[in-house]
Enzyme design. Structure first.
Site, PDB file in Angstrom:
ATOM      1  CD1 TRP A 240     -73.080 -27.228 -16.683  1.00  0.00           C
ATOM      2  CD2 TRP A 240     -71.153 -28.277 -16.176  1.00  0.00           C
ATOM      3  NE1 TRP A 240     -72.681 -27.969 -17.782  1.00  0.00           N
ATOM      4  CE2 TRP A 240     -71.518 -28.608 -17.502  1.00  0.00           C
ATOM      5  CE3 TRP A 240     -69.998 -28.824 -15.639  1.00  0.00           C
ATOM      6  CZ2 TRP A 240     -70.746 -29.463 -18.301  1.00  0.00           C
ATOM      7  CZ3 TRP A 240     -69.222 -29.672 -16.429  1.00  0.00           C
ATOM      8  CH2 TRP A 240     -69.596 -29.980 -17.739  1.00  0.00           C
TER       9      TRP A 240
ATOM     10  CG  ASP B  41     -68.638 -22.628 -13.660  1.00  0.00           C
ATOM     11  OD1 ASP B  41     -68.164 -22.042 -14.656  1.00  0.00           O
ATOM     12  OD2 ASP B  41     -68.942 -23.838 -13.669  1.00  0.00           O
TER      13      ASP B  41
ATOM     14  CE  LYS C  69     -69.344 -23.896 -21.716  1.00  0.00           C
ATOM     15  NZ  LYS C  69     -69.790 -25.083 -22.453  1.00  0.00           N
TER      16      LYS C  69
HETATM   17  N1  PMP Z   1     -69.099 -25.220 -15.863  1.00  0.00           N
HETATM   18  C1  PMP Z   1     -70.040 -24.928 -16.778  1.00  0.00           C
HETATM   19  C2  PMP Z   1     -71.135 -23.987 -16.421  1.00  0.00           C
HETATM   20  C3  PMP Z   1     -69.956 -25.500 -18.061  1.00  0.00           C
HETATM   21  O1  PMP Z   1     -70.884 -25.207 -18.977  1.00  0.00           O
HETATM   22  C4  PMP Z   1     -68.891 -26.377 -18.367  1.00  0.00           C
HETATM   23  C5  PMP Z   1     -68.721 -26.978 -19.735  1.00  0.00           C
HETATM   24  N2  PMP Z   1     -69.829 -27.142 -20.498  1.00  0.00           N
HETATM   25  C6  PMP Z   1     -67.957 -26.663 -17.367  1.00  0.00           C
HETATM   26  C7  PMP Z   1     -68.084 -26.060 -16.130  1.00  0.00           C
HETATM   27  C8  PMP Z   1     -66.814 -27.600 -17.617  1.00  0.00           C
HETATM   28  O2  PMP Z   1     -65.922 -26.951 -18.427  1.00  0.00           O
HETATM   29  P1  PMP Z   1     -64.612 -27.609 -19.030  1.00  0.00           P
HETATM   30  O3  PMP Z   1     -65.071 -28.592 -20.052  1.00  0.00           O
HETATM   31  O4  PMP Z   1     -63.915 -26.419 -19.597  1.00  0.00           O
HETATM   32  O5  PMP Z   1     -63.866 -28.242 -17.922  1.00  0.00           O
END
Ligand code: PMP
Length: 358
Positions: free
Chosen positions: A102, A171, A195
Protein backbone atom coordinates in the site's frame (compact mmCIF):
# COMPACT_ATOMS: atom_id res chain seq x y z
CA UNK A 1 -28.25 -19.96 6.54
CA UNK A 2 -26.45 -18.94 9.69
CA UNK A 3 -23.71 -16.32 9.59
CA UNK A 4 -20.10 -17.23 9.03
CA UNK A 5 -16.88 -15.78 10.43
CA UNK A 6 -15.56 -13.75 7.53
CA UNK A 7 -11.83 -13.02 7.62
CA UNK A 8 -11.87 -10.80 4.54
CA UNK A 9 -9.41 -7.88 4.43
CA UNK A 10 -12.23 -5.66 3.22
CA UNK A 11 -15.08 -5.22 2.77
CA UNK A 12 -15.21 -7.15 6.00
CA UNK A 13 -17.53 -8.33 8.73
CA UNK A 14 -19.87 -5.89 10.43
CA UNK A 15 -21.18 -6.27 13.98
CA UNK A 16 -24.48 -8.11 13.96
CA UNK A 17 -25.99 -5.41 16.22
CA UNK A 18 -25.24 -2.79 13.56
CA UNK A 19 -26.84 -4.87 10.81
CA UNK A 20 -29.88 -5.48 12.98
CA UNK A 21 -30.32 -1.82 13.76
CA UNK A 22 -30.04 -0.97 10.06
CA UNK A 23 -32.63 -3.65 9.33
CA UNK A 24 -35.01 -2.33 12.00
CA UNK A 25 -34.72 1.21 10.67
CA UNK A 26 -34.59 0.34 6.98
CA UNK A 27 -38.14 1.31 6.06
CA UNK A 28 -38.81 3.93 8.66
CA UNK A 29 -36.04 5.85 10.40
CA UNK A 30 -37.16 7.09 13.82
CA UNK A 31 -40.79 7.64 12.76
CA UNK A 32 -39.78 9.80 9.84
CA UNK A 33 -41.81 7.55 7.53
CA UNK A 34 -38.73 7.29 5.32
CA UNK A 35 -35.64 5.21 4.86
CA UNK A 36 -32.39 7.09 5.41
CA UNK A 37 -31.66 6.22 1.76
CA UNK A 38 -34.57 8.39 0.68
CA UNK A 39 -33.74 11.50 2.69
CA UNK A 40 -32.50 14.69 1.10
CA UNK A 41 -28.93 15.28 2.19
CA UNK A 42 -29.87 18.90 2.90
CA UNK A 43 -32.94 18.03 4.96
CA UNK A 44 -33.34 18.34 8.72
CA UNK A 45 -33.35 14.62 9.41
CA UNK A 46 -30.19 13.84 7.50
CA UNK A 47 -28.47 16.88 9.02
CA UNK A 48 -29.07 15.30 12.44
CA UNK A 49 -27.38 12.09 11.26
CA UNK A 50 -24.44 13.98 9.71
CA UNK A 51 -23.87 16.14 12.80
CA UNK A 52 -23.99 13.13 15.11
CA UNK A 53 -21.56 11.27 12.84
CA UNK A 54 -18.96 14.00 13.01
CA UNK A 55 -19.45 14.51 16.75
CA UNK A 56 -19.04 10.77 17.43
CA UNK A 57 -15.90 10.47 15.33
CA UNK A 58 -14.42 13.55 16.99
CA UNK A 59 -15.31 12.11 20.38
CA UNK A 60 -13.91 8.63 19.77
CA UNK A 61 -10.60 9.89 18.36
CA UNK A 62 -10.44 13.01 20.55
CA UNK A 63 -9.96 15.17 17.45
CA UNK A 64 -8.75 18.67 18.42
CA UNK A 65 -10.75 21.74 17.34
CA UNK A 66 -8.15 22.85 14.78
CA UNK A 67 -8.63 19.72 12.67
CA UNK A 68 -11.23 19.30 9.94
CA UNK A 69 -13.08 16.01 9.67
CA UNK A 70 -14.10 15.17 6.10
CA UNK A 71 -16.23 12.35 4.72
CA UNK A 72 -15.24 11.86 1.09
CA UNK A 73 -15.51 9.36 -1.76
CA UNK A 74 -13.00 7.60 -3.98
CA UNK A 75 -11.55 5.39 -1.25
CA UNK A 76 -8.06 5.65 0.16
CA UNK A 77 -6.86 5.40 -3.42
CA UNK A 78 -8.26 8.84 -4.24
CA UNK A 79 -6.28 10.18 -1.28
CA UNK A 80 -3.03 8.93 -2.82
CA UNK A 81 -3.54 11.70 -5.41
CA UNK A 82 -5.43 14.23 -3.28
CA UNK A 83 -2.78 14.44 -0.57
CA UNK A 84 -0.04 15.86 -2.80
CA UNK A 85 -2.52 18.09 -4.65
CA UNK A 86 -3.71 19.59 -1.37
CA UNK A 87 -0.64 19.60 0.84
CA UNK A 88 2.35 20.39 -1.38
CA UNK A 89 1.70 24.15 -1.28
CA UNK A 90 5.02 25.84 -2.16
CA UNK A 91 7.05 22.66 -1.93
CA UNK A 92 7.87 20.33 -4.79
CA UNK A 93 8.90 17.37 -2.64
CA UNK A 94 7.39 14.85 -0.29
CA UNK A 95 8.86 12.00 1.74
CA UNK A 96 7.41 8.48 1.67
CA UNK A 97 8.25 5.41 3.75
CA UNK A 98 7.88 2.15 1.85
CA UNK A 99 6.74 -0.70 4.10
CA UNK A 100 4.67 -2.74 1.66
CA UNK A 101 2.16 -2.90 -1.16
CA UNK A 102 0.00 0.00 0.00
CA UNK A 103 2.91 2.36 0.60
CA UNK A 104 4.11 1.49 -2.89
CA UNK A 105 0.79 2.47 -4.43
CA UNK A 106 0.77 5.78 -2.58
CA UNK A 107 4.32 6.44 -3.81
CA UNK A 108 3.49 5.62 -7.41
CA UNK A 109 0.59 8.06 -7.44
CA UNK A 110 2.48 10.86 -5.64
CA UNK A 111 5.21 10.73 -8.28
CA UNK A 112 2.73 12.27 -10.72
CA UNK A 113 2.67 15.42 -8.61
CA UNK A 114 6.04 15.87 -6.97
CA UNK A 115 9.53 14.61 -6.36
CA UNK A 116 9.21 11.65 -4.02
CA UNK A 117 11.98 11.01 -1.53
CA UNK A 118 11.98 7.44 -0.23
CA UNK A 119 12.82 8.03 3.41
CA UNK A 120 13.16 4.33 4.19
CA UNK A 121 12.15 0.97 2.75
CA UNK A 122 11.81 -2.57 4.04
CA UNK A 123 11.68 -4.05 0.55
CA UNK A 124 15.04 -5.81 1.02
CA UNK A 125 13.53 -8.09 3.67
CA UNK A 126 10.28 -8.62 1.79
CA UNK A 127 8.37 -6.13 3.94
CA UNK A 128 8.58 -8.17 7.13
CA UNK A 129 9.95 -5.37 9.32
CA UNK A 130 9.81 -1.63 9.91
CA UNK A 131 12.90 0.49 9.28
CA UNK A 132 13.99 2.27 12.47
CA UNK A 133 12.64 5.85 12.27
CA UNK A 134 15.92 7.17 13.70
CA UNK A 135 17.54 6.31 10.37
CA UNK A 136 14.89 7.79 8.06
CA UNK A 137 15.98 10.29 5.47
CA UNK A 138 13.73 13.29 6.07
CA UNK A 139 14.20 16.24 3.74
CA UNK A 140 13.40 19.47 5.57
CA UNK A 141 12.01 20.99 2.36
CA UNK A 142 9.40 18.25 2.00
CA UNK A 143 5.79 19.26 2.42
CA UNK A 144 5.08 16.12 4.45
CA UNK A 145 6.12 12.55 5.21
CA UNK A 146 3.68 9.77 4.31
CA UNK A 147 3.62 6.33 5.91
CA UNK A 148 1.27 3.38 6.25
CA UNK A 149 0.70 2.51 9.92
CA UNK A 150 -0.76 -0.88 8.98
CA UNK A 151 0.15 -2.74 5.81
CA UNK A 152 -2.97 -4.78 5.09
CA UNK A 153 -1.30 -7.28 2.76
CA UNK A 154 2.02 -7.84 4.54
CA UNK A 155 0.56 -7.74 8.05
CA UNK A 156 3.04 -5.19 9.36
CA UNK A 157 1.96 -2.53 11.86
CA UNK A 158 3.67 0.42 13.52
CA UNK A 159 3.04 0.24 17.25
CA UNK A 160 4.52 3.70 17.83
CA UNK A 161 3.88 6.90 15.91
CA UNK A 162 7.20 7.96 14.36
CA UNK A 163 8.42 11.39 15.27
CA UNK A 164 9.59 13.41 12.24
CA UNK A 165 10.44 17.04 11.61
CA UNK A 166 7.90 17.56 8.78
CA UNK A 167 4.08 17.17 8.83
CA UNK A 168 3.15 13.51 9.23
CA UNK A 169 0.53 11.90 6.94
CA UNK A 170 -0.83 8.41 7.68
CA UNK A 171 -2.86 5.93 5.65
CA UNK A 172 -4.85 4.34 8.47
CA UNK A 173 -7.18 2.42 6.16
CA UNK A 174 -6.72 -0.88 7.95
CA UNK A 175 -6.21 0.12 11.57
CA UNK A 176 -8.21 3.29 12.19
CA UNK A 177 -10.35 3.06 15.33
CA UNK A 178 -8.59 -0.13 16.44
CA UNK A 179 -6.68 1.71 19.20
CA UNK A 180 -6.43 5.24 20.59
CA UNK A 181 -4.15 7.62 18.63
CA UNK A 182 -2.87 11.06 19.44
CA UNK A 183 -4.23 13.05 16.49
CA UNK A 184 -1.97 16.00 17.32
CA UNK A 185 1.04 13.99 16.16
CA UNK A 186 -0.41 13.99 12.65
CA UNK A 187 -0.96 16.54 9.93
CA UNK A 188 -3.45 14.26 8.22
CA UNK A 189 -4.86 10.78 8.63
CA UNK A 190 -7.11 9.02 6.17
CA UNK A 191 -8.92 5.72 5.83
CA UNK A 192 -11.46 3.99 3.64
CA UNK A 193 -14.52 2.77 5.52
CA UNK A 194 -14.70 -0.88 4.45
CA UNK A 195 -12.62 -2.40 7.24
CA UNK A 196 -13.21 -0.86 10.66
CA UNK A 197 -15.89 1.68 9.74
CA UNK A 198 -18.65 -0.09 7.81
CA UNK A 199 -19.30 -0.92 4.20
CA UNK A 200 -17.19 0.57 1.39
CA UNK A 201 -18.08 4.03 0.13
CA UNK A 202 -16.83 6.63 2.61
CA UNK A 203 -13.29 7.89 3.10
CA UNK A 204 -12.52 9.67 6.34
CA UNK A 205 -9.90 12.43 6.23
CA UNK A 206 -8.84 14.24 9.39
CA UNK A 207 -6.55 17.16 8.60
CA UNK A 208 -5.04 20.12 10.43
CA UNK A 209 -6.85 23.14 9.07
CA UNK A 210 -3.83 25.39 8.57
CA UNK A 211 -2.34 22.96 6.03
CA UNK A 212 -5.07 22.98 3.42
CA UNK A 213 -5.24 26.57 2.23
CA UNK A 214 -2.93 26.26 -0.76
CA UNK A 215 -4.25 23.45 -2.97
CA UNK A 216 -2.87 23.05 -6.51
CA UNK A 217 -4.32 25.71 -8.81
CA UNK A 218 -5.80 23.10 -11.14
CA UNK A 219 -7.33 20.87 -8.46
CA UNK A 220 -10.92 19.83 -9.20
CA UNK A 221 -13.21 21.38 -6.57
CA UNK A 222 -14.47 17.99 -5.48
CA UNK A 223 -10.90 16.99 -4.53
CA UNK A 224 -10.14 20.16 -2.60
CA UNK A 225 -10.03 19.70 1.18
CA UNK A 226 -10.57 23.39 1.81
CA UNK A 227 -13.70 23.44 -0.35
CA UNK A 228 -15.03 20.21 1.09
CA UNK A 229 -14.42 21.54 4.61
CA UNK A 230 -16.26 24.76 3.81
CA UNK A 231 -19.23 22.68 2.64
CA UNK A 232 -19.34 20.07 5.43
CA UNK A 233 -18.25 17.42 2.88
CA UNK A 234 -21.40 18.16 0.87
CA UNK A 235 -19.98 19.89 -2.15
CA UNK A 236 -22.10 17.38 -4.00
CA UNK A 237 -24.51 14.62 -2.92
CA UNK A 238 -22.72 12.39 -0.41
CA UNK A 239 -23.35 8.62 -0.08
CA UNK A 240 -25.95 9.29 2.58
CA UNK A 241 -26.75 5.70 3.53
CA UNK A 242 -23.06 4.92 4.02
CA UNK A 243 -22.68 7.93 6.29
CA UNK A 244 -25.58 6.60 8.33
CA UNK A 245 -24.02 3.10 8.55
CA UNK A 246 -20.69 4.62 9.56
CA UNK A 247 -22.61 6.46 12.28
CA UNK A 248 -24.07 3.17 13.53
CA UNK A 249 -20.58 1.66 13.61
CA UNK A 250 -19.32 4.55 15.73
CA UNK A 251 -22.20 4.14 18.16
CA UNK A 252 -21.42 0.43 18.41
CA UNK A 253 -17.79 1.30 19.17
CA UNK A 254 -18.88 3.73 21.88
CA UNK A 255 -21.01 0.94 23.37
CA UNK A 256 -17.93 -1.33 23.42
CA UNK A 257 -16.28 1.26 25.67
CA UNK A 258 -14.44 3.26 23.00
CA UNK A 259 -10.96 2.85 21.60
CA UNK A 260 -9.10 1.93 24.78
CA UNK A 261 -11.52 -0.94 25.35
CA UNK A 262 -11.46 -2.17 21.75
CA UNK A 263 -7.64 -2.00 21.77
CA UNK A 264 -7.53 -4.46 24.68
CA UNK A 265 -9.75 -6.87 22.76
CA UNK A 266 -7.65 -6.44 19.61
CA UNK A 267 -4.45 -7.16 21.56
CA UNK A 268 -5.96 -10.29 23.05
CA UNK A 269 -7.43 -11.60 19.77
CA UNK A 270 -4.22 -11.09 17.78
CA UNK A 271 -1.93 -12.41 20.55
CA UNK A 272 -3.96 -15.62 20.73
CA UNK A 273 -3.74 -16.15 16.98
CA UNK A 274 0.01 -15.41 16.75
CA UNK A 275 0.63 -17.72 19.68
CA UNK A 276 -1.23 -20.52 17.92
CA UNK A 277 0.81 -19.93 14.76
CA UNK A 278 4.15 -19.76 16.58
CA UNK A 279 3.48 -22.93 18.55
CA UNK A 280 2.62 -25.00 15.50
CA UNK A 281 4.91 -26.88 13.14
CA UNK A 282 2.61 -26.38 10.17
CA UNK A 283 1.91 -22.63 10.25
CA UNK A 284 4.29 -19.68 10.30
CA UNK A 285 4.23 -15.91 10.09
CA UNK A 286 7.32 -14.19 8.67
CA UNK A 287 6.87 -10.75 10.25
CA UNK A 288 9.21 -9.53 13.02
CA UNK A 289 7.37 -9.91 16.32
CA UNK A 290 7.74 -6.22 17.23
CA UNK A 291 5.72 -5.09 14.21
CA UNK A 292 3.12 -7.78 13.71
CA UNK A 293 -0.27 -6.41 12.80
CA UNK A 294 -3.21 -6.74 15.17
CA UNK A 295 -5.58 -6.44 12.23
CA UNK A 296 -4.20 -8.61 9.42
CA UNK A 297 -2.48 -11.87 10.28
CA UNK A 298 -0.85 -13.55 7.28
CA UNK A 299 0.42 -17.09 7.70
CA UNK A 300 1.75 -19.80 5.44
CA UNK A 301 1.52 -23.57 5.63
CA UNK A 302 4.89 -25.34 5.50
CA UNK A 303 3.24 -27.82 3.12
CA UNK A 304 1.83 -25.47 0.49
CA UNK A 305 0.12 -28.40 -1.26
CA UNK A 306 -2.33 -28.35 1.67
CA UNK A 307 -3.45 -24.75 0.96
CA UNK A 308 -6.49 -25.75 -1.07
CA UNK A 309 -7.69 -28.38 1.42
CA UNK A 310 -7.15 -25.96 4.29
CA UNK A 311 -9.38 -23.37 2.66
CA UNK A 312 -12.06 -25.92 1.74
CA UNK A 313 -12.22 -27.41 5.21
CA UNK A 314 -12.16 -23.98 6.85
CA UNK A 315 -15.17 -23.01 4.77
CA UNK A 316 -17.03 -26.14 5.89
CA UNK A 317 -16.41 -24.85 9.43
CA UNK A 318 -17.92 -21.46 8.61
CA UNK A 319 -14.49 -19.77 8.48
CA UNK A 320 -14.33 -17.95 5.15
CA UNK A 321 -12.11 -15.67 3.04
CA UNK A 322 -8.85 -16.88 4.55
CA UNK A 323 -6.92 -16.97 1.27
CA UNK A 324 -3.89 -14.68 1.36
CA UNK A 325 -3.45 -11.83 -1.08
CA UNK A 326 -2.39 -13.08 -4.51
CA UNK A 327 0.91 -11.17 -4.24
CA UNK A 328 2.07 -13.01 -1.09
CA UNK A 329 0.13 -16.32 -1.21
CA UNK A 330 -0.66 -18.45 1.84
CA UNK A 331 -3.42 -17.39 4.19
CA UNK A 332 -4.48 -14.15 5.82
CA UNK A 333 -6.91 -13.72 8.69
CA UNK A 334 -8.16 -10.16 8.94
CA UNK A 335 -9.50 -9.65 12.42
CA UNK A 336 -10.84 -6.11 12.56
CA UNK A 337 -12.91 -4.68 15.41
CA UNK A 338 -16.08 -6.50 14.33
CA UNK A 339 -14.52 -9.98 14.36
CA UNK A 340 -15.78 -11.49 17.60
CA UNK A 341 -13.33 -13.20 19.96
CA UNK A 342 -15.30 -16.41 19.34
CA UNK A 343 -14.44 -16.11 15.64
CA UNK A 344 -10.73 -16.02 16.40
CA UNK A 345 -11.08 -18.90 18.86
CA UNK A 346 -12.98 -20.92 16.25
CA UNK A 347 -10.14 -20.31 13.76
CA UNK A 348 -7.48 -21.31 16.29
CA UNK A 349 -9.31 -24.54 17.11
CA UNK A 350 -9.81 -25.34 13.45
CA UNK A 351 -6.12 -24.73 12.69
CA UNK A 352 -5.03 -27.05 15.50
CA UNK A 353 -7.45 -29.75 14.40
CA UNK A 354 -6.32 -29.39 10.77
CA UNK A 355 -2.68 -29.73 11.80
CA UNK A 356 -3.49 -32.83 13.88
CA UNK A 357 -5.33 -34.56 11.04
CA UNK A 358 -2.92 -33.69 8.23
N1 PMP B 1 -4.45 1.65 1.87
C1 PMP B 1 -4.53 0.51 2.59
C2 PMP B 1 -3.64 0.33 3.76
C3 PMP B 1 -5.49 -0.46 2.24
O1 PMP B 1 -5.58 -1.58 2.96
C4 PMP B 1 -6.33 -0.24 1.13
C5 PMP B 1 -7.40 -1.22 0.74
N2 PMP B 1 -7.22 -2.53 1.06
C6 PMP B 1 -6.18 0.94 0.40
C7 PMP B 1 -5.24 1.87 0.80
C8 PMP B 1 -7.03 1.23 -0.80
O2 PMP B 1 -8.29 1.53 -0.35
P1 PMP B 1 -9.54 1.80 -1.28
O3 PMP B 1 -9.90 0.49 -1.89
O4 PMP B 1 -10.54 2.31 -0.30
O5 PMP B 1 -9.15 2.81 -2.29
Amino acid sequence: MSRVYNFSAGPSMLPVEVLQQAENELLNWRNSGMSVMEMSHRGKQFSTIAEQLEADLRGLLAVPENYKVLFLQGGATAQFAMIPQNLLADSSKACYVNTGAWSAKAIKEAKKYCEVIISASSEADNFTSIPDPDGWLVDAQSAYLHYTPNETIHGVEFHEVPSVAVPLVADMSSNILSRPVDIEKFALIYAGSQKNMGPAGVTVVIVREDLINQPAATIPSIFSYVQQAANQSMLNTPPTYNWYLLGLMLQWLKNQGGLAAIEKINISKSAALYQAIDQSALYSNPVQTSCRSRMNVPFILSQTELDGVFLQEAEKNALVTLKGHRSVGGMRASIYNAMPEQGVQALIQFMAEFERTH
